[in-house]
Design an enzyme around this catalytic site. Structure first.
Site, PDB file in Angstrom:
ATOM      1  N   HIS A 116      -2.034   1.498  -8.850  1.00 28.77           N
ATOM      2  CA  HIS A 116      -1.891   0.086  -9.224  1.00 28.77           C
ATOM      3  C   HIS A 116      -2.599  -0.165 -10.551  1.00 28.77           C
ATOM      4  O   HIS A 116      -2.083  -0.835 -11.434  1.00 28.77           O
ATOM      5  CB  HIS A 116      -2.535  -0.842  -8.191  1.00 28.77           C
ATOM      6  CG  HIS A 116      -2.006  -0.683  -6.799  1.00 28.77           C
ATOM      7  ND1 HIS A 116      -2.786  -0.892  -5.692  1.00 28.77           N
ATOM      8  CD2 HIS A 116      -0.774  -0.357  -6.347  1.00 28.77           C
ATOM      9  CE1 HIS A 116      -2.056  -0.697  -4.610  1.00 28.77           C
ATOM     10  NE2 HIS A 116      -0.840  -0.368  -4.968  1.00 28.77           N
ATOM     11  N   ARG A 170      10.600   2.433  -0.612  1.00 30.29           N
ATOM     12  CA  ARG A 170      10.044   1.071  -0.610  1.00 30.29           C
ATOM     13  C   ARG A 170      11.186   0.087  -0.787  1.00 30.29           C
ATOM     14  O   ARG A 170      12.124   0.345  -1.527  1.00 30.29           O
ATOM     15  CB  ARG A 170       9.039   0.894  -1.731  1.00 30.29           C
ATOM     16  CG  ARG A 170       8.466  -0.546  -1.776  1.00 30.29           C
ATOM     17  CD  ARG A 170       7.039  -0.465  -2.033  1.00 30.29           C
ATOM     18  NE  ARG A 170       6.264  -1.629  -2.355  1.00 30.29           N
ATOM     19  CZ  ARG A 170       6.354  -2.348  -3.441  1.00 30.29           C
ATOM     20  NH1 ARG A 170       7.267  -2.123  -4.331  1.00 30.29           N
ATOM     21  NH2 ARG A 170       5.488  -3.319  -3.657  1.00 30.29           N
ATOM     22  N   ALA A 221       2.678   6.989  -6.057  1.00 29.06           N
ATOM     23  CA  ALA A 221       3.331   5.997  -5.189  1.00 29.06           C
ATOM     24  C   ALA A 221       2.905   4.586  -5.580  1.00 29.06           C
ATOM     25  O   ALA A 221       3.725   3.665  -5.630  1.00 29.06           O
ATOM     26  CB  ALA A 221       2.998   6.257  -3.725  1.00 29.06           C
TER      27      ALA A 221
END
Ligand code: CFM
Ligand code: HCA
Length: 539
Positions: free
Chosen positions: A192, A93, A62
């Site tokens: 990330h 999102r 994600a």
């Protein structure tokens, strides 16, 4: 806000913790603190969630595919795995992109997946992936294709990177993969990091074509939720500041490939992109500063900081003019909303930066944040940059490879001369002055990392906040208690909330949410007589 009427945060903390078994209690204790802004206490952040606790966190896939790279709208994103991960991340999102004349199709609307079946799980899925890349290329002819590995891919050991290398040779376009299996980290935060490494390795630096405009910046860690990036872009344009690329909100492949040519990186969401800022500085000499365009005062401060960096009188004057204009429009809105919102309280539990940023918007209209926390942020996001050396040993960083980055002898370019740097320093300018959440918050605020549903229920009972900022996983739990919940991820389909114009939207929405009478009509189910058909659960 008369803080004397607030409950004792230490007592609330005890009340939340007391139902946990001893091992869980020990762990959760480190993740719940009473704030002291002058000396932020050490928080147990970025550790694995105790199984059984209802968390708001997401997974590594994600964070990588959904958050950081997903918004690049002119490349294809192929999820390699059984269909669930691709399907359930389809348009969840709010990655908004404008239709551009040179790109009639918005690829973000598609969910592409290899849809692995039992036979691929047993015999390997590399052939199916190669075929999927070929097929997707034939249909869409994109500039680049990104491939994302999901949990089963890592477990069976498919080598997505060699498939991508082969496809790159065969198709003559850029194809690269991300080993972002969901289990890689303790939350989306690991995703990330993996995403930053991949974007840096496979995109940044490919196009040496600086934009012709002066005062070029990249806005890092701004994802255009609700059109925030557009609001920031409009504001910067008014000032004469040019955005080369926004990573990653309404951004094209080419913009990312040339973002190393900008003069400065400004960082909105430090958590998701600090890696990129550091790597770009090392390799290309682009310095970075932290900014925040959430909140009027913060937006003004950020504009002034950017202007100060460029050391240009005309730009500085223009920035002051724009701030004066924007504030002249915003002041009456603030004054009006304040009459109904001043003295109200908020609590916020969001992601890795918004729980911090949005406190400023509440403050603008006289509201106080009484409790706050992130879902997956690290210690530096709470305590500030000073803790950086120690965060290297946190759970996510152990699992993820750091890229070896060195200055590129051909492309590195110092943006400031030593004299200019000295002048900046003499004027009190500082790079990388990232303070984190705790230093900017009232003493005695209750800080809760990775909050659980049980803790949210206790919080509502004891603090009775007027509004909670949170996400979809707990929005309706909160509202069933008669407390309005503003989604600070998707903005409940509203926004933008960034810059001065966005701030006005936020103030008005919070006013409407808090002051509507509808909450008085809610009687939570447990306050009604027990329904014999539902005897389990809450008694
Ligand atoms: Fe950064 Fe974000 Fe956030 Fe984030 Fe996110 Fe998001 Fe968020 Mo949801 S990148 S950390 S992983 S600001 S998707 S745009 S809203 S949790 S607070
Ligand atoms: C994610 C995305 C998310 C989820 C939002 C929410 C987003 O974590 O994978 O929980 O409400 O902003 O869309 O953070």
């Amino acid at each position: 806000v008369p803080t004397a009427t607030l409950p004792d945060p230490a007592a609330v903390r005890e009340e939340m913790l007391k139902i946990y078994p001893s091992k869980t209690l020990k762990k959760r204790s480190k993740q719940m603190l009473v704030n002291d802004p002058s000396a932020p206490p050490e928080i147990g952040a970025n550790t694995r969630t105790v199984p059984g606790i209802i968390t708001q966190r997401g997974c590594t896939y994600a964070g990588c595919r959904g958050v950081v790279i997903g918004p690049i709208h002119d490349i294809l994103h192929i999820t390699h795995g059984p269909i669930g991960c691709g399907y359930y991340s389809w348009l969840t999102r709010r990655n908004l992109a404008q239709q551009r004349p040179d790109q009639p199709i918005n690829f973000l609307q598609y969910a592409m997946s290899t849809d692995m079946m039992e036979s691929e799980i047993i015999f390997g899925g590399e052939k199916k992936l190669a075929a999927a890349i070929r097929e997707a290329y034939e249909i869409f002819k994109p500039k680049a294709i990104a491939v994302y590995a999901t949990c089963p891919v890592g477990l069976i050991g498919d080598d997505i990177h060699s498939v991508c290398r082969e496809a790159k040779k065969e198709l003559g376009i850029n194809v690269f993969g991300f080993s972002c299996e969901g289990y890689k980290g303790v939350s989306q935060s690991a995703g990330h990091h993996i995403a930053n490494n991949g974007v840096f390795k496979h995109m940044v630096g490919l196009l040496d074509e600086p934009d012709p405009e002066p005062f070029r910046i990249n806005v890092l860690g701004e994802y255009n939720i609700g059109g925030d990036a557009w609001a920031i872009d409009t504001l910067l344009k008014k000032c004469g500041i040019h955005v080369t690329a926004t990573l990653s909100g309404d951004v094209t492949y080419d913009q990312i490939c040339k973002c190393h040519t900008a003069d400065l990186n400004v960082v909105m969401c430090h958590r998701s992109i600090n890696y990129m800022a550091e790597m770009m500085e090392t390799k290309y000499g682009v310095p970075w500063i932290k900014v925040n365009f959430i909140g009027a005062e913060q937006s003004a401060k950020s504009l002034r900081k950017i202007a100060a960096y460029f050391q240009d009188k005309q730009l500085t004057d223009r920035v002051e003019e724009v701030i004066a204009q924007e504030m002249a429009e915003l002041r009456p809105v603030i004054a009006d909303v304040k009459t109904r919102c001043e003295g109200k309280t908020a609590a916020m539990f969001v992601g890795g930066s918004r729980a911090h940023h949005y406190q400023h918007l509440f403050k603008d209209i006289g509201m106080l944040t009484v409790a706050a926390g992130y879902e997956f942020a690290h210690r530096d996001d709470y305590e500030g940059r000073d803790v950086l050396p120690s965060i290297k040993i946190d759970a996510d960083s152990r699992n993820i490879e750091e890229l070896e980055v060195e200055a590129d002898p051909e492309k590195f370019q110092a943006r400031k001369t030593p004299e200019q740097l000295a002048a900046l320093e003499a004027g009190g300018f500082s790079f990388k002055d990232y303070e984190g959440m705790m230093r900017e918050m009232r003493k005695e605020t209750l800080i809760i990392d990775d909050i659980s549903h049980h803790e949210i229920e206790k919080l509502i009972e004891l603090y009775k906040p007027d509004i909670i900022g949170s996400g979809i996983k707990d929005k309706f739990v909160i509202e069933k208690f008669g407390v309005p919940c503003k989604q600070l991820h998707s903005y409940d389909y509203g926004g933008p909330y960034a810059a001065f114009t966005g701030a006005a939207n936020f103030y008005k929405e919070v006013d409407r949410m808090i002051n509507t009478k509808v909450w008085q009509l809610v009687t939570p189910s447990w306050k009604k007589p027990a329904d014999p058909a539902h005897t389990f659960g809450r008694g």
